[in-house]
Write an enzyme that holds these catalytic residues in place. Sequence first.
Site, PDB file in Angstrom:
ATOM      1  N   LYS A 227      -8.535  14.048 -10.528  1.00  0.00           N
ATOM      2  CA  LYS A 227      -9.475  14.840 -11.171  1.00  0.00           C
ATOM      3  C   LYS A 227      -8.748  16.025 -11.448  1.00  0.00           C
ATOM      4  CE  LYS A 227     -12.302  14.983  -7.332  1.00  0.00           C
ATOM      5  NZ  LYS A 227     -13.728  15.475  -6.527  1.00  0.00           N
TER       6      LYS A 227
ATOM      7  N   GLY B 160       0.956  -1.036   0.115  1.00  0.00           N
ATOM      8  CA  GLY B 160       0.098   0.205   0.096  1.00  0.00           C
ATOM      9  C   GLY B 160       0.643   1.314   0.125  1.00  0.00           C
ATOM     10  N   LEU B 161       0.171   2.488   0.243  1.00  0.00           N
ATOM     11  CA  LEU B 161       0.841   3.724   0.145  1.00  0.00           C
ATOM     12  C   LEU B 161       2.107   3.758   1.197  1.00  0.00           C
ATOM     13  CD1 LEU B 161       0.798   7.027  -0.175  1.00  0.00           C
ATOM     14  CD2 LEU B 161      -1.053   6.681   1.462  1.00  0.00           C
ATOM     15  N   VAL B 162       1.660   3.453   2.447  1.00  0.00           N
ATOM     16  CA  VAL B 162       2.750   3.380   3.427  1.00  0.00           C
ATOM     17  C   VAL B 162       3.682   2.524   3.342  1.00  0.00           C
ATOM     18  CG1 VAL B 162       3.125   3.465   5.901  1.00  0.00           C
ATOM     19  CG2 VAL B 162       1.159   4.495   4.978  1.00  0.00           C
TER      20      VAL B 162
ATOM     21  N   VAL C 223      -2.249  10.551   5.312  1.00  0.00           N
ATOM     22  CA  VAL C 223      -0.969  10.339   4.593  1.00  0.00           C
ATOM     23  C   VAL C 223      -1.267  10.630   3.160  1.00  0.00           C
ATOM     24  CG1 VAL C 223       0.844   8.641   4.346  1.00  0.00           C
ATOM     25  CG2 VAL C 223      -0.720   8.525   6.356  1.00  0.00           C
TER      26      VAL C 223
ATOM     27  N   TYR D 214     -14.452   2.049  11.250  1.00  0.00           N
ATOM     28  CA  TYR D 214     -13.007   2.018  11.074  1.00  0.00           C
ATOM     29  C   TYR D 214     -12.158   2.416  12.519  1.00  0.00           C
ATOM     30  CZ  TYR D 214      -8.380   3.844   9.360  1.00  0.00           C
ATOM     31  OH  TYR D 214      -7.104   4.046   8.922  1.00  0.00           O
TER      32      TYR D 214
ATOM     33  N   ARG E 228      -6.877  19.974   7.741  1.00  0.00           N
ATOM     34  CA  ARG E 228      -6.227  18.752   7.939  1.00  0.00           C
ATOM     35  C   ARG E 228      -4.577  18.675   7.957  1.00  0.00           C
ATOM     36  NH1 ARG E 228     -10.695  17.502   8.163  1.00  0.00           N
ATOM     37  NH2 ARG E 228     -11.949  15.897   7.025  1.00  0.00           N
TER      38      ARG E 228
HETATM   39  P1  NAP Z   1      -3.396   1.222   1.424  1.00  0.00           P
HETATM   40  O1  NAP Z   1      -2.600   2.028   0.344  1.00  0.00           O
HETATM   41  O2  NAP Z   1      -4.995   1.061   1.147  1.00  0.00           O
HETATM   42  O3  NAP Z   1      -3.141  -0.384   1.695  1.00  0.00           O
HETATM   43  C1  NAP Z   1      -3.489  -1.359   2.363  1.00  0.00           C
HETATM   44  C2  NAP Z   1      -2.797  -2.524   2.381  1.00  0.00           C
HETATM   45  O4  NAP Z   1      -3.453  -3.412   3.257  1.00  0.00           O
HETATM   46  C3  NAP Z   1      -2.480  -3.392   1.019  1.00  0.00           C
HETATM   47  O5  NAP Z   1      -1.120  -3.685   1.097  1.00  0.00           O
HETATM   48  C4  NAP Z   1      -3.306  -4.228   1.044  1.00  0.00           C
HETATM   49  O6  NAP Z   1      -3.069  -5.267   0.553  1.00  0.00           O
HETATM   50  C5  NAP Z   1      -3.439  -4.607   2.296  1.00  0.00           C
HETATM   51  N1  NAP Z   1      -4.562  -5.475   2.809  1.00  0.00           N
HETATM   52  C6  NAP Z   1      -6.017  -4.920   2.697  1.00  0.00           C
HETATM   53  N2  NAP Z   1      -6.866  -5.757   3.347  1.00  0.00           N
HETATM   54  C7  NAP Z   1      -5.865  -7.020   3.529  1.00  0.00           C
HETATM   55  C8  NAP Z   1      -6.534  -8.347   4.061  1.00  0.00           C
HETATM   56  N3  NAP Z   1      -7.803  -8.590   4.154  1.00  0.00           N
HETATM   57  N4  NAP Z   1      -5.410  -9.051   4.130  1.00  0.00           N
HETATM   58  C9  NAP Z   1      -4.181  -8.693   3.953  1.00  0.00           C
HETATM   59  N5  NAP Z   1      -3.783  -7.635   3.260  1.00  0.00           N
HETATM   60  C10 NAP Z   1      -4.708  -6.465   3.216  1.00  0.00           C
HETATM   61  O7  NAP Z   1      -3.433   1.634   2.904  1.00  0.00           O
HETATM   62  P2  NAP Z   1      -2.176   2.820   3.725  1.00  0.00           P
HETATM   63  O8  NAP Z   1      -2.759   4.257   3.088  1.00  0.00           O
HETATM   64  O9  NAP Z   1      -1.027   2.302   3.089  1.00  0.00           O
HETATM   65  O10 NAP Z   1      -2.571   2.508   5.027  1.00  0.00           O
HETATM   66  C11 NAP Z   1      -1.768   2.067   5.879  1.00  0.00           C
HETATM   67  C12 NAP Z   1      -1.835   1.931   7.221  1.00  0.00           C
HETATM   68  O11 NAP Z   1      -1.905   3.170   7.592  1.00  0.00           O
HETATM   69  C13 NAP Z   1      -3.367   1.295   7.482  1.00  0.00           C
HETATM   70  O12 NAP Z   1      -3.310   0.688   8.720  1.00  0.00           O
HETATM   71  C14 NAP Z   1      -4.291   2.558   7.742  1.00  0.00           C
HETATM   72  O13 NAP Z   1      -5.588   2.570   8.649  1.00  0.00           O
HETATM   73  C15 NAP Z   1      -3.150   3.779   8.265  1.00  0.00           C
HETATM   74  N6  NAP Z   1      -3.272   4.988   8.206  1.00  0.00           N
HETATM   75  C16 NAP Z   1      -3.353   5.522   6.836  1.00  0.00           C
HETATM   76  C17 NAP Z   1      -3.650   6.932   6.670  1.00  0.00           C
HETATM   77  C18 NAP Z   1      -4.025   7.279   5.204  1.00  0.00           C
HETATM   78  O14 NAP Z   1      -4.304   8.836   5.138  1.00  0.00           O
HETATM   79  N7  NAP Z   1      -3.868   6.640   4.065  1.00  0.00           N
HETATM   80  C19 NAP Z   1      -3.694   7.797   7.481  1.00  0.00           C
HETATM   81  C20 NAP Z   1      -3.603   7.087   8.822  1.00  0.00           C
HETATM   82  C21 NAP Z   1      -3.549   6.063   9.096  1.00  0.00           C
HETATM   83  P3  NAP Z   1      -3.112  -5.386  -1.342  1.00  0.00           P
HETATM   84  O15 NAP Z   1      -2.261  -4.486  -1.973  1.00  0.00           O
HETATM   85  O16 NAP Z   1      -3.108  -6.568  -1.824  1.00  0.00           O
HETATM   86  O17 NAP Z   1      -4.776  -5.078  -1.706  1.00  0.00           O
HETATM   87  P1  GDP Z   2     -10.865  12.358   6.203  1.00  0.00           P
HETATM   88  O1  GDP Z   2      -9.764  13.327   6.265  1.00  0.00           O
HETATM   89  O2  GDP Z   2     -10.748  11.000   7.131  1.00  0.00           O
HETATM   90  O3  GDP Z   2     -12.068  12.917   6.261  1.00  0.00           O
HETATM   91  O4  GDP Z   2     -10.807  11.939   4.655  1.00  0.00           O
HETATM   92  P2  GDP Z   2     -10.418  12.291   3.084  1.00  0.00           P
HETATM   93  O5  GDP Z   2      -9.115  12.210   2.911  1.00  0.00           O
HETATM   94  O6  GDP Z   2     -11.404  11.614   2.285  1.00  0.00           O
HETATM   95  O7  GDP Z   2     -10.906  13.734   3.239  1.00  0.00           O
HETATM   96  C1  GDP Z   2     -11.898  14.358   3.280  1.00  0.00           C
HETATM   97  C2  GDP Z   2     -12.056  15.952   3.044  1.00  0.00           C
HETATM   98  O8  GDP Z   2     -11.718  16.258   1.749  1.00  0.00           O
HETATM   99  C3  GDP Z   2     -13.581  16.229   3.267  1.00  0.00           C
HETATM  100  O9  GDP Z   2     -13.660  17.730   3.970  1.00  0.00           O
HETATM  101  C4  GDP Z   2     -14.153  16.194   1.980  1.00  0.00           C
HETATM  102  O10 GDP Z   2     -15.273  17.143   1.605  1.00  0.00           O
HETATM  103  C5  GDP Z   2     -13.146  16.867   1.166  1.00  0.00           C
HETATM  104  N1  GDP Z   2     -12.806  16.253  -0.379  1.00  0.00           N
HETATM  105  C6  GDP Z   2     -12.918  17.397  -1.532  1.00  0.00           C
HETATM  106  N2  GDP Z   2     -12.872  16.545  -2.534  1.00  0.00           N
HETATM  107  C7  GDP Z   2     -12.633  15.567  -2.398  1.00  0.00           C
HETATM  108  C8  GDP Z   2     -12.616  14.219  -3.008  1.00  0.00           C
HETATM  109  O11 GDP Z   2     -12.687  14.186  -4.222  1.00  0.00           O
HETATM  110  N3  GDP Z   2     -12.402  12.993  -2.324  1.00  0.00           N
HETATM  111  C9  GDP Z   2     -12.190  12.909  -1.165  1.00  0.00           C
HETATM  112  N4  GDP Z   2     -12.402  11.688  -0.525  1.00  0.00           N
HETATM  113  N5  GDP Z   2     -12.525  14.027  -0.330  1.00  0.00           N
HETATM  114  C10 GDP Z   2     -12.728  15.023  -0.756  1.00  0.00           C
END
Ligand code: NAP
Ligand code: GDP
Length: 318
Positions: free
Chosen positions: A190, A14-16, A169, A139, A212
């Site tokens: 977009k 994933g992303l991280v 992130v 969640y 944010r």
């Molecule tokens: P992501 O890009 O959506 O990646 C999710 C990862 O989890 C992928 O490697 C996916 O595998 C794997 N996964 C999902 N379901 C699974 C399952 N049932 N069994 C095994 N693997 C599974 O997520 P991310 O943004 O990197 O997030 C990483 C962590 O940071 C998460 O715990 C998330 O809650 C936390 N986090 C994220 C954000 C954010 O803004 N993105 C912010 C705060 C915290 P596949 O690639 O095979 O699908």
């Molecule tokens: P959150 O930080 O957990 O609320 O999740 P998001 O990363 O989805 O951010 C949501 C915020 O971005 C809200 O204020 C939305 O109204 C705004 N936003 C604006 N355009 C978009 C879009 O195209 N997708 C998403 N996911 N959020 C958007």
Amino acid sequence: MSSSKIILVTGGTGLVGKAIEELVTSQKRENEKWIFLSSKDANLCDFKATKEIFVKHGPTHVIHLAAKVGGLFDNMSNNLDFLRDNLHINDNVLQASYETGVEKVVSCLSTCIFPDKTSYPIDESMVHNGPPHNSNFGYSYAKRMIDVMNKAYNQQYGCQYTSVIPCNVFGPYDNYNLKSGHVIPALIRKCHEVVSVGGNQFTVFGSGKPLRQFIYSKDLAKLFVWVLFEYNEIEPIVLSVDETSEVSIKQLAEEITKAFNYKGEIVFDITKADGQYKKTASNAKLRKYLPNFEFTPFSTAIKESVDWYIKNHLSARN
Ligand code: NAP
Ligand code: GDP
């Protein structure tokens, strides 16, 4: 190669996970073997599959990232799935870690699981102080349970399982799906689509007013590796940029248009939800440990993320 440490990264695709992989690969670290798992290696919702992959690799350390992750609109429609998938994944990963003798686990919470009605800034001590925002309660409660489990594994078995609390992130390898993705990848996609056809209306959902804190995945990767080897508390730690770096969705949209050199109109679609107004988190605890950590400037990180997307949009996750 003899490896004294075997580090298993769940959610390694994933992303991280990708950011951590790029970091440790570029550093050529000694005596460490890193394994990055995808859901294809094992469905972590299933305990048998989880235990098998842990037995196969025999990790000494685990960075647990795997989760059902989505933006505001995905959470609003699927709270039950977010709750159940994440409860199962987290329970399975921590129990398999315990049963196979993993020395340390770092799991991932998020600043969006904090109480909705709260004073600001929010810190690590406030995770359980009230209901989360209604948009993503599934969640949030599943993620909060990680902290409860970490304390219980420590109390009952002395396990060193901890967690981090990142703010939003972004970076390369994000999820650019407009239904399930977060705001930054959605807006990058977009804006790219508008620019590609020479359009002049770039639509942003909501009022643009919510605030944010955004952390670049490459900065978060460095902090994750530090937590894995240097941070010894069971209590979580917020991994966020400073409070002064908080931006509005409008400022974010402007930064993205700058990176694309887009000069057209930005339209705010107020028929769409704003979500939580803000979730300002304090990184004072992190700053106490690492006072000199330098975050990549927001505009640099956005530009790099946009450039990555322009180069990779055909193969990017969408
Ligand atoms: P992501 O890009 O959506 O990646 C999710 C990862 O989890 C992928 O490697 C996916 O595998 C794997 N996964 C999902 N379901 C699974 C399952 N049932 N069994 C095994 N693997 C599974 O997520 P991310 O943004 O990197 O997030 C990483 C962590 O940071 C998460 O715990 C998330 O809650 C936390 N986090 C994220 C954000 C954010 O803004 N993105 C912010 C705060 C915290 P596949 O690639 O095979 O699908
Ligand atoms: P959150 O930080 O957990 O609320 O999740 P998001 O990363 O989805 O951010 C949501 C915020 O971005 C809200 O204020 C939305 O109204 C705004 N936003 C604006 N355009 C978009 C879009 O195209 N997708 C998403 N996911 N959020 C958007």
